[in-house]
Enzyme design. Structure first.
Site, PDB file in Angstrom:
ATOM      1  CE  LYS A   1      -3.844  -2.510   1.844  1.00 19.72           C
ATOM      2  NZ  LYS A   1      -4.616  -3.040   2.955  1.00 19.72           N
TER       3      LYS A   1
ATOM      4  CD  GLN B   1      -3.482  -4.597   6.057  1.00 19.89           C
ATOM      5  OE1 GLN B   1      -3.350  -3.666   5.279  1.00 19.89           O
ATOM      6  NE2 GLN B   1      -4.131  -5.698   5.718  1.00 19.89           N
TER       7      GLN B   1
ATOM      8  CG  ASP C   1     -10.262  -0.670   3.893  1.00 19.68           C
ATOM      9  OD1 ASP C   1      -9.878  -0.932   2.735  1.00 19.68           O
ATOM     10  OD2 ASP C   1      -9.673  -1.057   4.919  1.00 19.68           O
TER      11      ASP C   1
END
Ligand code: NAP
Length: 283
Positions: free
Chosen positions: A53, A97, A120
């Site tokens: 990422k 995460q 997200d």
């Protein structure tokens, strides 16, 4: 004759476009676009995801701030960091995460992320907005699937689409996106009866089960589009999807491979969401 949808190529073209858009935004606003990535513990898979990422941020001109917290981080320490990032006007997106360490109440922590920074797309507000077909931040993997279909010129409207899997991060938002694009959608899960017959009627199948070779050729009608979201290991330890690729491909008009299909799109859509989040905050 089938066509393999090249997710790597689509993702890399999208990243170039995002980079141009990010540069233009930075030039005109004089402000960076910033993604905060928070990870707790030392799960090796999570470390790889976080590294990828950060690399994607570098590639697209997005500034990344990584926060590595210890495995035994307290709920209050994690939540207070998320609270600070939520308040910080220089941060456009916050990504936690997953999975978090077992002692952490993940839902409680994720609730601290405001929907405008929820890159997200997992928050109840963004999921609800998706159901209402309103502009919102959409979960990266299913949104990446929609971009792939669009890129290949595969029309969705009026088609029979079957989504196998009903998770909050893939199956459900995938079904909503297809429905919003006017497909007739059936969602299958572990309690579904006659899954073979249901799949056989599909023009588009999205498999998000997490079981190698789950989707076999006898479940696919001639000319169907198969999008394979699964990421599994086969008997030789090789990365593979949910479809029995070698046999299923012969029935398809289009099929995504694993690796090199949906996977590369997911992180690209995270960059896209971070850019969109910055753009919205200046409107
Ligand atoms: P998940 O939360 O485990 O959900 C799996 C779904 O499959 C569940 O809804 C489950 O039904 C259903 N299922 C399990 N066995 C089934 C069966 N025999 N028949 C029909 N349905 C069945 O997994 P996920 O997070 O959605 O991920 C799915 C797969 O996609 C995994 O392989 C994951 O690694 C991969 N993935 C890939 C990406 C990417 O970027 N490429 C991103 C996310 C996930 P129930 O709800 O009834 O249990």
């Amino acid at each position: 004759m089938y066509k393999i949808i090249d997710g790597k190529k689509i993702a890399s073209e999208m990243r170039l476009k995002i980079r141009e858009d990010v540069n233009a935004y930075v030039m005109s606003s004089g402000k960076n676009i910033t993604l905060a990535v928070v990870m707790a513990g030392d799960n090796p898979a999570s470390q790889i995801y976080v590294r990828n990422k950060i690399k994607a941020c570098e590639e697209t001109g997005i500034k990344s701030l990584a926060y590595y917290l210890p495995e035994d981080v307290s709920q209050s320490a994690l939540d207070s960091l998320l609270g600070e990032l939520a308040e910080n006007k220089n941060i456009d997106g916050i990504l936690v995460q997953l999975p978090l360490p077992k002692h952490i109440d993940t839902a409680k922590s994720l609730k601290i992320i405001p929907e405008a920074k929820d890159v997200d797309g997992f928050s109840e507000i963004n999921m609800g907005s998706l159901c209402m077909n309103k502009d919102c931040l959409v979960a990266c993997t299913p949104n990446g699937v929609m971009k792939m279909l669009e890129y290949e010129g595969i029309s969705v409207s009026g088609k029979n689409a079957v989504v196998i899997g009903r998770s909050n991060i893939v199956g459900k938002p995938m079904a909503m996106l297809l429905l919003n694009a006017s497909a007739t959608v059936t969602v299958c899960h572990s309690k579904t009866r006659n899954i073979k017959d249901i799949c056989k009627s599909a023009d588009i199948i999205v498999a998000a089960v997490g079981k190698a070779k789950f989707l076999t050729e006898d479940m696919v009608k001639d000319g169907a589009v198969v999008i394979d979201v699964g990421m599994n290991r086969d008997e030789n330890g090789m990365l593979c999807g949910d479809a029995d690729f070698e046999n299923v491909k012969e029935k398809c008009s289009y099929i995504t491979p694993v690796p090199g299909g949906v996977g590369p799109m997911t992180i690209t859509m995270l960059m896209y969401n971070t850019y969109m989040s910055a753009l919205r905050s200046t409107k």
